[in-house]
Design a protein around this motif. Structure first.
Motif, short mmCIF file in Angstrom:
data_model
loop_
_atom_site.label_atom_id
_atom_site.label_comp_id
_atom_site.label_asym_id
_atom_site.label_seq_id
_atom_site.Cartn_x
_atom_site.Cartn_y
_atom_site.Cartn_z
N GLY A 67 -8.82 -4.49 -22.49
CA GLY A 67 -7.92 -3.50 -23.04
C GLY A 67 -8.60 -2.41 -23.86
O GLY A 67 -7.93 -1.67 -24.58
N GLY A 68 -9.90 -2.32 -23.73
CA GLY A 68 -10.63 -1.29 -24.48
C GLY A 68 -11.54 -0.51 -23.56
O GLY A 68 -11.33 -0.45 -22.35
N GLU A 69 -12.55 0.05 -24.15
CA GLU A 69 -13.57 0.77 -23.39
C GLU A 69 -14.92 0.53 -24.06
O GLU A 69 -14.98 0.08 -25.21
N LEU A 70 -15.97 0.83 -23.35
CA LEU A 70 -17.31 0.58 -23.86
C LEU A 70 -17.52 1.21 -25.23
O LEU A 70 -18.14 0.62 -26.11
N GLN A 71 -16.98 2.39 -25.43
CA GLN A 71 -17.14 3.11 -26.70
C GLN A 71 -16.53 2.34 -27.87
O GLN A 71 -16.87 2.59 -29.02
N ASP A 72 -15.66 1.37 -27.59
CA ASP A 72 -15.06 0.54 -28.64
C ASP A 72 -16.00 -0.55 -29.13
O ASP A 72 -15.68 -1.25 -30.10
N MET A 73 -17.14 -0.72 -28.48
CA MET A 73 -18.09 -1.74 -28.94
C MET A 73 -18.65 -1.33 -30.29
O MET A 73 -19.03 -0.17 -30.49
#
Length: 130
Positions: A67-73
């Motif tokens: 439910g997110g994207e890589l940039q949310d890491m």
């Protein structure tokens, strides 16, 4: 708080006693990804740059499934069998992340599963549990 197991066929299936990721609230703990192609579970190639790109593609798939994207890491741990590839990792990583970059560690290890040259795991923080 309940644990939600994250799995996607767009990333390699787990090859052991783990899940691709586990979500607790808005925090997602991503298991290590190695450069396996999800469709055939084979290593992409012996070329380090290709291996690094495949690992990031696998991470993208798991982040999206959660439910997110890589940039949310917010934290990335990079394991390398040869630290001389560090500059290549930086170059490849810059193609997948924009600022602000996540916190990161990069360490050299003696070996990785399936004799690959790179593995990456991390933690993602997403805005909701949807």
């Amino acid at each position: 708080m309940a644990k939600v197991i994250v799995n996607t066929d767009q990333a390699p299936a787990a090859i052991g006693t783990y899940n691709q990721a586990v979500k607790v609230g808005t925090t997602v703990y991503l298991s290590g990804q190695i450069p396996l192609v999800p469709q055939n579970m084979e290593i992409i190639s012996q070329d380090f740059t290709e291996q690094a790109h495949q690992v990031f593609k696998n991470l993208v798939a798991v982040c999206e499934a959660a439910g997110g994207e890589l940039q949310d890491m917010v934290k990335v741990n990079i394991f390398l069998t040869d630290l001389s590839n560090f500059a290549i990792v930086n170059d490849v990583m810059s193609q997948y992340f924009k600022t602000p970059y996540p916190a990161r560690a990069a360490v050299q290890v003696s070996a990785l599963p399936k004799a690959v040259q790179i593995e990456i795991d991390g933690i993602m923080e997403i805005p909701s549990t949807n």
